[in-house]
Structures are given as structure tokens and as C-alpha cells.
Design an enzyme around this catalytic site. Structure first.
Site: not given
Ligand code: NDP
Length: 293
Positions: A53, A97, A120
Site C-alpha cells: 500500500k 491494518q 477503507d
């Protein structure tokens, strides 16, 4: 093989160019888009995802910061840290994460992220906007699938879409996006009776289970579009999806490979969401996700 391969890598590369152009426009206006990634503990798979990422951000000309915190970080400290990122004007996207090590409460942690930086799309506020069909940060994996279908010219309106998997990060948001786009949607899971009978009705079949090659050719209607979200590691170390690719490619009209399908799209959409967060913060007109008709 009869199916046309949907090349997620190539589509993601197109989106990456778009991301880089938008980031350059922002830089010219004095804003460098920035993504802060927070990783707690040292799960090896999570470390790889986080590195990929950050790398994708750098390639597109974004700032990215990886904050690695020890596995025993107390929840209050993690939340306080997220609040400091919320207040930092150089940070436009914040990603924690998952999964988080125990006893951290992932839901409480996600709710501590400013919804305007929740790239997200997991914060209740963004989830709610998706339910209603309003513009918001949408979860990157299913949003990447929608972009893929759009890119391929697959009009989902009127299709019967069957999703196997009902997770909060893939299956459920995928169902909402498809319903908002006019598909008739069935969601299957581990309690579904006679799964093959259901999947065989699908014009569009999305597999998001996490079980290597569980979708066989006998579960697919001839001519169906098959999207494989699954990422499974085989004993020989190779990756494979939830779909028996070789067999299903003989039946389907289009299919995504693993690797090189949905995976690269997820990262491209994460960068796109971060750029969009920066565009909004900078007051530049931002192309927001809308219903795909
Ligand atoms: P989860 O484990 O959270 O969810 C799996 C879902 O599959 C559950 O809803 C479960 O049902 C269902 N399921 C399990 N076994 C069966 C079965 N035998 N028949 C029908 N349904 C079943 O996984 P995720 O959604 O997080 O991920 C799914 C896959 O996608 C994984 O392989 C993951 O690695 C991959 N992934 C890929 C991404 C990408 O970028 N390409 C991003 C995110 C995930 P129940 O709810 O009843 O338990």
C-alpha cells in the site's frame, strides 16, 4: 478456455495513472495527498500488505507513512494516536491494518478514525452512506470490483448477482454496491443450503470466501461473469483464488485470475480514495463515487 480474462493488473494500472495525474494537480495547488497506515503487531501477511500500500502511494506521488506499533499497544493509546492523525492536516487518509491483535477492539478503533479520512470505508458513517447509496468512501475491494465491471462494460443492472461470503469488508458492501447499481442480489454464506443450486443461477458470481478453488465448474451457469476475490496460499507457496480457474474458465464468459485480478484493484482504489480525501480537504472538485447505473 472460453472465458475472456478480466485483467485487473491492467485496469489497476489505468487507475494508477489517473491517481498520479490527480495527485500532480493537487501538488500544483500546494497539497501533497498523504496516507497514514497504522499496523499493530507483526503479522507477516499484514506487513506485506502494508508495504504494498505504501509503495503504491509513493508511485502515484503521494506521501505515505507507516506507523508500526507493538502488539501490546493499549487501546486508549492507539485511539489517542489515531486522533492525532485526525488532527494532522498533511494526512488525508488513515488506514488501520486488520486484523488487530487481541484484546484490541477493531470496531472501537475504526470508529476513532475521522470519517472524512476513513479511506477503507469501514466507519459507520461511510457504511451508512453506502446503504443509502450516497457518495462516501466505499470499501476498496468491492469498489474495485465495481470499477472493474464498469471498465469491462459489464452492465450489472437487471443481472442476478450471487455473492458467496458475507463479511463486513467484502461480501456485504459488495451486495450493497450491486443492489445500488440495479442488480438483483443473493448473498450466500456458510449456512446457505445447496450452495451450487444458488450459484448456478448467477449471471454475475462473486466469490469472497477464502477457500481454495471451492467454486467448481458445476457451480457456474454457462456464460456467467465470475469475479474471484479470494486469496489463498497453497502448500507449494503459490496463490490461488476461491474459484477453480481452469475449469470455470471453460464455462464462464469472463473471469478474473488470481493473482492479477481483484488484488491490484483494491490497492488502486485505496490510493484513489486518499487522493479524493485530499481533493476534498483542498476544496478542489472531487469525483465522488456515485451509483453505477
Ligand atoms: P471472511 O473469512 O471474513 O468471510 C468469509 C465468508 O465466506 C463468510 O461470510 C463465510 O460464511 C463464508 N463461507 C465460509 N465457508 C463457506 C462455505 N463453505 N460456503 C459458503 N460460504 C462460506 O473473509 P473475507 O471476506 O475477509 O475474505 C474472503 C477472501 O477474500 C479471503 O480469501 C481473503 O484473503 C480475500 N480478500 C481479498 C482481497 C483482495 O484485495 N483481493 C481483500 C480482502 C479479502 P459465514 O459468515 O457464515 O461464516
Amino acid at each position: 478456455m472460453n472465458a475472456r480474462i478480466i485483467d485487473g493488473k491492467a485496469i489497476a494500472a489505468d487507475i494508477a495513472i489517473e491517481n498520479a495525474l490527480r495527485a500532480a494537480r493537487l501538488r500544483d495547488a500546494g497539497t501533497v495527498p498523504g496516507l497514514a497506515v497504522v499496523i499493530v503487531g507483526d503479522d507477516p501477511a499484514s506487513k506485506v500488505y502494508v508495504r504494498n500500500k505504501a509503495l503504491a502511494c509513493e508511485k502515484a506521488g503521494l506521501n505515505s507513512w507507516v506507523h508500526a506499533l507493538p502488539a501490546n499497544t493499549p487501546q486508549e493509546r492507539l485511539i489517542a494516536f489515531l486522533r492525532s492523525l485526525n488532527a494532522d492536516p498533511t494526512v488525508h487518509g488513515i488506514l488501520v491494518q486488520l486484523p488487530l491483535p487481541r484484546p484490541l477492539d477493531a470496531r472501537a478503533v475504526i470508529e476513532a478514525i475521522d470519517p472524512a479520512k476513513d479511506v477503507d470505508g469501514f466507519h459507520y458513517q461511510n457504511v451508512g452512506a453506502l446503504v443509502v447509496g450516497d457518495p462516501a468512501f466505499y470499501p476498496c475491494t468491492p469498489w474495485g470490483v465495481m470499477k472493474m465491471l464498469e471498465h469491462e462494460g459489464v452492465g450489472v443492472e437487471g443481472m442476478h448477482a450471487v455473492i458467496v461470503g458475507r463479511s463486513t469488508i467484502v461480501g456485504k458492501p459488495m451486495a450493497l454496491m450491486l443492489v445500488n447499481a440495479g442488480a438483483t442480489v443473493t448473498v450466500c454464506h456458510s449456512k446457505t443450503r445447496d450452495l451450487p443450486a444458488v450459484t448456478r443461477q448467477a449471471d454475475l458470481l462473486v466469490a469472497a470466501v477464502g477457500k481454495a478453488r471451492m467454486i467448481g465448474a458445476d457451480m457456474v451457469k454457462p456464460g456467467a461473469v465470475v469475479i474471484d476475490v479470494g486469496i489463498n496460499r497453497l502448500p507449494d507457496g503459490k496463490l490461488c483464488g476461491d474459484v477453480d480457474y481452469e475449469a470455470v474458465a471453460k464455462v464462464a464468459s469472463r473471469i478474473t485470475p488470481v493473482p492479477g485480478g481483484v488484488g491490484p484493484m483494491t490497492i488502486a482504489m485505496l490510493v484513489a480514495n486518499t487522493v479524493r480525501g485530499a481533493e476534498k480537504a483542498a476544496g478542489l472538485a472531487a469525483p465522488m463515487p456515485t451509483r453505477i447505473a
